[in-house]
Design a protein around this motif. Structure first.
Motif, PDB file in Angstrom:
ATOM      1  N   CYS A 256      44.015  43.076  41.506  1.00 19.33           N
ATOM      2  CA  CYS A 256      43.940  43.343  40.064  1.00 19.33           C
ATOM      3  C   CYS A 256      44.750  42.348  39.230  1.00 19.33           C
ATOM      4  O   CYS A 256      44.380  42.038  38.096  1.00 19.33           O
ATOM      5  CB  CYS A 256      44.423  44.765  39.774  1.00 19.33           C
ATOM      6  SG  CYS A 256      43.490  46.048  40.642  1.00 19.33           S
ATOM      7  N   CYS A 259      42.599  39.506  38.122  1.00 21.26           N
ATOM      8  CA  CYS A 259      41.248  39.833  37.666  1.00 21.26           C
ATOM      9  C   CYS A 259      40.908  39.070  36.380  1.00 21.26           C
ATOM     10  O   CYS A 259      41.698  39.050  35.428  1.00 21.26           O
ATOM     11  CB  CYS A 259      41.128  41.339  37.420  1.00 21.26           C
ATOM     12  SG  CYS A 259      39.474  41.840  36.883  1.00 21.26           S
ATOM     13  N   CYS A 273      37.134  47.570  33.894  1.00 21.79           N
ATOM     14  CA  CYS A 273      37.355  47.631  35.333  1.00 21.79           C
ATOM     15  C   CYS A 273      36.244  48.470  35.951  1.00 21.79           C
ATOM     16  O   CYS A 273      35.720  49.391  35.300  1.00 21.79           O
ATOM     17  CB  CYS A 273      38.728  48.268  35.622  1.00 21.79           C
ATOM     18  SG  CYS A 273      39.090  48.578  37.369  1.00 21.79           S
TER      19      CYS A 273
END
Length: 335
Positions: A256, A259, A273
């Motif tokens: 993450c 990302c 997400c």
């Protein structure tokens, strides 16, 4: 620019073109399918192109991935790709597909401007394919992969999910087949995005399990961290190269912090997400009194999108005991 409070900048846009699919994969949806979005709820071709134009020209998007459901079911797909290929600056464009129908569309998609494809294939055994997908279409996927490679939609990446008791013994065979056919294989840990909400962490095939299985037949050398960048897959060089294999460990080794994605659903919702439980509506802004109104202007839509991404959370929350699976399944969100 689509930046969040953690300093991440989204440059990769995933666009779901439809929630419909012609397979019924057990880890995605029930055998009877789902209640599909109505035509009025779906973004039109013009609306999709407009949002991509705003993302590319005003928000710094450099890569566009078309997803579904199954994007090859979208009647206007080739036209959408062709129009997006004319944008300045031109984004890199790819497609995630189950491969059914790719044999007849690969050449047209390449001519329209598509750069490459990701094809989902979980097994080399037709009987297991039928069990996993509830459809007897294994041959179509194999032929679709070949057509994509022949059309120059390369590198052709193959996405595989291993399921306990079904195909969890196939990792080495799949890699040998991918190397032989010049496909880049990527294993993906099963994620909690099934419509049935039947996903369980216990018993899932992890990245560690996959690598252990592959190493029974292959020598794997991990790429340097600098090679990965923001890509979701950790990659290993196979038997000294040049072939590589990837593992996307969304559950056990989340990525993450790097990302760079923003997501647009088929009905015009921004998702920050895959595992988000909230969405931001762009469709309403698109349809608010037309192009020339203040609410429906490109600038207004860009501001809404920026605000949505500013609120992106630090991580997926999969490791949090209070994690809640999103109500919308993968087929509605887009991969």
């Amino acid at each position: 620019m689509l930046i969040d409070t953690y300093g991440r900048v989204a440059t990769d846009l995933r666009v779901s073109l439809t929630d419909k699919c012609n397979l019924r994969c057990t880890y995605c949806m029930p055998e009877e399918g789902l209640q599909w979005l109505s035509k009025s709820e779906l973004l039109s071709d013009d609306e999709i192109v407009r949002l991509i134009r705003i993302a590319v020209t005003q928000l710094g998007i450099t890569e566009v991935r078309f997803t579904g459901g199954e994007p090859l079911l979208r009647p206007g797909l080739v036209g959408i790709v062709e129009r997006c290929a004319q944008l300045e600056p031109r984004p890199r464009m790819s497609l995630t597909t189950n491969g059914i129908g790719l044999k007849r569309t690969a050449a047209a998609l390449k001519a329209a401007g598509l750069d490459r494809v990701n094809v989902s294939l979980d097994t080399l055994r037709p009987d297991v394919f039928k069990t996993l997908t509830r459809r007897d279409r294994h041959k179509d996927v194999i032929e679709g992969l070949q057509a994509a490679r022949d059309a120059g939609l390369t590198p052709v990446k193959v996405n595989t999910v291993l399921m306990p008791g079904l195909n969890d013994d196939e990792a080495p065979d799949l890699l040998a087949w991918a190397v032989e056919n010049d496909y880049e294989l990527r294993f993906i840990e099963q994620m909690p995005l099934d419509a049935q909400h039947g996903w369980k962490r216990d018993g899932m095939i992890t990245a560690g399990d996959i690598l252990q299985s592959l190493r029974t037949r292959f020598e794997l050398t991990e790429e340097g961290s600098g090679e990965r960048g923001s890509a979701p897959a950790e990659r290993w060089i196979v038997d000294g190269g040049p072939q590589r294999v990837g593992v996307i460990a969304s559950v056990t080794r989340p990525f993450c912090s790097a990302c760079d994605r923003t997501r647009l659903t088929a009905d015009g919702q921004v998702r920050t997400c895959l595992f988000a439980t909230e969405e931001t509506d762009l469709r309403a802004a698109l349809r608010a009194n037309g192009e020339d109104s203040q609410d429906g202007s490109d600038e207004s839509i860009a501001r809404i999108w920026k605000l949505a991404m500013w609120g992106k959370k630090a991580g997926s929350g999969l490791d949090d005991p209070t994690f809640l699976q999103p109500e919308r399944p993968m087929s509605a969100i887009g991969g």
